[in-house]
Design a protein around this motif. Sequence first.
Motif, PDB file in Angstrom:
ATOM      1  N   THR A  26       0.827  -1.202   0.000  1.00 39.67           N
ATOM      2  CA  THR A  26       0.000   0.000   0.000  1.00 39.67           C
ATOM      3  C   THR A  26       0.860   1.249   0.000  1.00 39.67           C
ATOM      4  OG1 THR A  26      -1.783  -1.112   1.205  1.00 39.67           O
ATOM      5  CG2 THR A  26      -1.775   1.291   1.240  1.00 39.67           C
ATOM      6  N   THR A  27       0.562   2.162  -0.910  1.00 45.55           N
ATOM      7  CA  THR A  27       1.191   3.488  -0.954  1.00 45.55           C
ATOM      8  C   THR A  27       0.086   4.525  -0.872  1.00 45.55           C
ATOM      9  OG1 THR A  27       3.013   2.691  -2.328  1.00 45.55           O
ATOM     10  CG2 THR A  27       2.635   5.064  -2.301  1.00 45.55           C
ATOM     11  N   MET A  28       0.249   5.482   0.011  1.00 45.90           N
ATOM     12  CA  MET A  28      -0.796   6.455   0.293  1.00 45.90           C
ATOM     13  C   MET A  28      -0.207   7.856   0.250  1.00 45.90           C
ATOM     14  SD  MET A  28      -3.130   6.530   3.775  1.00 45.90           S
ATOM     15  CE  MET A  28      -3.464   4.773   3.603  1.00 45.90           C
ATOM     16  N   GLY A  29      -0.939   8.791  -0.372  1.00 50.83           N
ATOM     17  CA  GLY A  29      -0.501  10.179  -0.429  1.00 50.83           C
ATOM     18  C   GLY A  29      -0.750  10.914   0.871  1.00 50.83           C
ATOM     19  N   SER A  30      -0.999  12.205   0.777  1.00 51.18           N
ATOM     20  CA  SER A  30      -1.113  13.046   1.962  1.00 51.18           C
ATOM     21  C   SER A  30      -2.573  13.349   2.297  1.00 51.18           C
ATOM     22  CB  SER A  30      -0.364  14.360   1.746  1.00 51.18           C
ATOM     23  OG  SER A  30      -0.952  15.100   0.687  1.00 51.18           O
ATOM     24  N   GLY A  31      -2.808  13.674   3.569  1.00 47.34           N
ATOM     25  CA  GLY A  31      -4.104  14.173   3.996  1.00 47.34           C
ATOM     26  C   GLY A  31      -5.225  13.162   4.041  1.00 47.34           C
ATOM     27  N   ASN A  32      -4.916  11.877   4.041  1.00 46.68           N
ATOM     28  CA  ASN A  32      -5.950  10.843   4.108  1.00 46.68           C
ATOM     29  C   ASN A  32      -6.314  10.518   5.556  1.00 46.68           C
ATOM     30  OD1 ASN A  32      -6.079   9.969   1.156  1.00 46.68           O
ATOM     31  ND2 ASN A  32      -3.893   9.770   1.587  1.00 46.68           N
ATOM     32  N   ILE A  33      -7.571  10.143   5.781  1.00 44.95           N
ATOM     33  CA  ILE A  33      -8.001   9.639   7.080  1.00 44.95           C
ATOM     34  C   ILE A  33      -8.571   8.243   6.878  1.00 44.95           C
ATOM     35  CG2 ILE A  33      -9.439   9.993   9.107  1.00 44.95           C
ATOM     36  CD1 ILE A  33      -9.530  12.939   8.479  1.00 44.95           C
ATOM     37  N   VAL A  34      -8.011   7.289   7.609  1.00 42.38           N
ATOM     38  CA  VAL A  34      -8.475   5.903   7.565  1.00 42.38           C
ATOM     39  C   VAL A  34      -9.078   5.587   8.928  1.00 42.38           C
ATOM     40  CG1 VAL A  34      -7.837   3.502   7.177  1.00 42.38           C
ATOM     41  CG2 VAL A  34      -6.660   5.321   5.914  1.00 42.38           C
ATOM     42  N   TYR A  35     -10.356   5.250   8.943  1.00 42.86           N
ATOM     43  CA  TYR A  35     -11.087   5.088  10.193  1.00 42.86           C
ATOM     44  C   TYR A  35     -10.974   3.664  10.743  1.00 42.86           C
ATOM     45  CZ  TYR A  35     -13.079   9.762   9.756  1.00 42.86           C
ATOM     46  OH  TYR A  35     -13.234  11.127   9.680  1.00 42.86           O
ATOM     47  N   GLN A  36     -11.595   3.462  11.889  1.00 46.32           N
ATOM     48  CA  GLN A  36     -11.446   2.233  12.651  1.00 46.32           C
ATOM     49  C   GLN A  36     -11.845   0.996  11.845  1.00 46.32           C
ATOM     50  OE1 GLN A  36     -12.882   5.021  13.718  1.00 46.32           O
ATOM     51  NE2 GLN A  36     -12.131   5.551  15.775  1.00 46.32           N
ATOM     52  N   ASN A  37     -11.032  -0.036  11.995  1.00 47.00           N
ATOM     53  CA  ASN A  37     -11.294  -1.376  11.447  1.00 47.00           C
ATOM     54  C   ASN A  37     -11.230  -1.458   9.921  1.00 47.00           C
ATOM     55  OD1 ASN A  37     -11.790  -2.697  14.019  1.00 47.00           O
ATOM     56  ND2 ASN A  37     -13.690  -1.522  14.078  1.00 47.00           N
ATOM     57  N   ALA A  38     -10.830  -0.402   9.257  1.00 45.47           N
ATOM     58  CA  ALA A  38     -10.621  -0.497   7.809  1.00 45.47           C
ATOM     59  C   ALA A  38      -9.402  -1.377   7.523  1.00 45.47           C
ATOM     60  CB  ALA A  38     -10.426   0.888   7.211  1.00 45.47           C
ATOM     61  N   VAL A  39      -9.450  -2.077   6.383  1.00 46.77           N
ATOM     62  CA  VAL A  39      -8.330  -2.920   5.947  1.00 46.77           C
ATOM     63  C   VAL A  39      -7.963  -2.496   4.531  1.00 46.77           C
ATOM     64  CG1 VAL A  39      -7.510  -5.255   5.491  1.00 46.77           C
ATOM     65  CG2 VAL A  39      -9.117  -4.842   7.373  1.00 46.77           C
ATOM     66  N   ILE A  40      -6.749  -2.031   4.361  1.00 48.25           N
ATOM     67  CA  ILE A  40      -6.283  -1.577   3.046  1.00 48.25           C
ATOM     68  C   ILE A  40      -5.124  -2.469   2.602  1.00 48.25           C
ATOM     69  CG2 ILE A  40      -5.305   0.337   1.736  1.00 48.25           C
ATOM     70  CD1 ILE A  40      -6.683   2.235   3.633  1.00 48.25           C
ATOM     71  N   GLY A  41      -5.261  -3.024   1.389  1.00 50.62           N
ATOM     72  CA  GLY A  41      -4.241  -3.928   0.876  1.00 50.62           C
ATOM     73  C   GLY A  41      -4.546  -5.385   1.177  1.00 50.62           C
ATOM     74  N   ALA A  42      -5.815  -5.711   1.388  1.00 54.19           N
ATOM     75  CA  ALA A  42      -6.200  -7.098   1.665  1.00 54.19           C
ATOM     76  C   ALA A  42      -5.870  -8.003   0.483  1.00 54.19           C
ATOM     77  CB  ALA A  42      -7.700  -7.168   1.968  1.00 54.19           C
ATOM     78  N   THR A  43      -5.638  -9.271   0.790  1.00 54.49           N
ATOM     79  CA  THR A  43      -5.400 -10.257  -0.262  1.00 54.49           C
ATOM     80  C   THR A  43      -6.606 -10.318  -1.189  1.00 54.49           C
ATOM     81  OG1 THR A  43      -4.029 -11.585   1.216  1.00 54.49           O
ATOM     82  CG2 THR A  43      -4.932 -12.688  -0.724  1.00 54.49           C
ATOM     83  N   PRO A  44      -6.410 -10.246  -2.515  1.00 56.96           N
ATOM     84  CA  PRO A  44      -7.538 -10.251  -3.441  1.00 56.96           C
ATOM     85  C   PRO A  44      -8.351 -11.533  -3.366  1.00 56.96           C
ATOM     86  CG  PRO A  44      -5.431 -10.155  -4.625  1.00 56.96           C
ATOM     87  CD  PRO A  44      -5.117 -10.124  -3.188  1.00 56.96           C
ATOM     88  N   GLN A  45      -9.673 -11.381  -3.418  1.00 53.25           N
ATOM     89  CA  GLN A  45     -10.571 -12.535  -3.448  1.00 53.25           C
ATOM     90  C   GLN A  45     -10.851 -12.876  -4.912  1.00 53.25           C
ATOM     91  OE1 GLN A  45     -13.840 -12.240  -0.579  1.00 53.25           O
ATOM     92  NE2 GLN A  45     -12.717 -10.601   0.448  1.00 53.25           N
TER      93      GLN A  45
END
Length: 261
Positions: free
Chosen positions: A48-67
């Motif tokens: 995962t690569t993320m720019g600036s000014g982002n807010i990621v809230y509780q229990n979010a999952v970023i970069g999960a293994t693809p289904q």
Amino acid sequence: MISPLAYVDPEAKLGQNVEVGPFAYIEKGVVIGDNCVIKSHASILKGTTMGSGNIVYQNAVIGATPQDFHYVEGTSTKVVIGNDNRIRENVVIAGSTYPDKATIIGDSNFIMDRVHICHDVHIFNKCVVGIGACIAGECEIHDCSIQSTGVVVQQHVRVGRYSLIQSGCRVQKDVPPYVILGGNPASYHGVNAVVLKHVNKTDRIIRHIANTYRIIYTGNFSLEDAVLKIPEQIPMSEEIEDILEFVRGAKHGIVRHMEED
């Protein structure tokens, strides 16, 4: 600004003024830009690569293994996120199936609670993805489109800019720009005039857009013939060109008219 109760791998790269809440989990190789907020219990996984000014809230999952049945377990995946996005609670964003591709989220998007974004999706800029929506693999969601609560977008579908998909729709074909969809299966319910006026499109342009879709949906032409008729009957503008280009690129067709069987 990193909670002692969070896990941040030493090989993750965090920019300036990044906040990481308790029990957040950030894996090796993750890149997070300046002024981001990663709230408690959020997971940012490798690739995962993320720019600036982002807010990621509780229990979010970023970069999960693809289904995805094509995914080979252990293959590296990639998620690229731009700037100023709001990714709310319990969102899942899957990585790409292959290492040379990416799941891409642009800038200034609002991704609401319990959204699932599958592998290799590309969400452009200033989009809204409503509560509980599901965007299947390899979809394209173009600028300033709105997916309302509970929308399901089938694999490979393109959603045109400034379109509105109403709550609960199941979308199986491409959604042209500037339209409203409703019902199940989702069908054309007119032009998204309220939003177009909000972004200063003139009444003249909105009328031309409506007339363009009248030819497409009620003109008794095939889609191919409608594309030929439109330049003959509608004054050309950026918006009409956008519609024509989108329709020409619809490999699996576009959503139907609400009065069709």
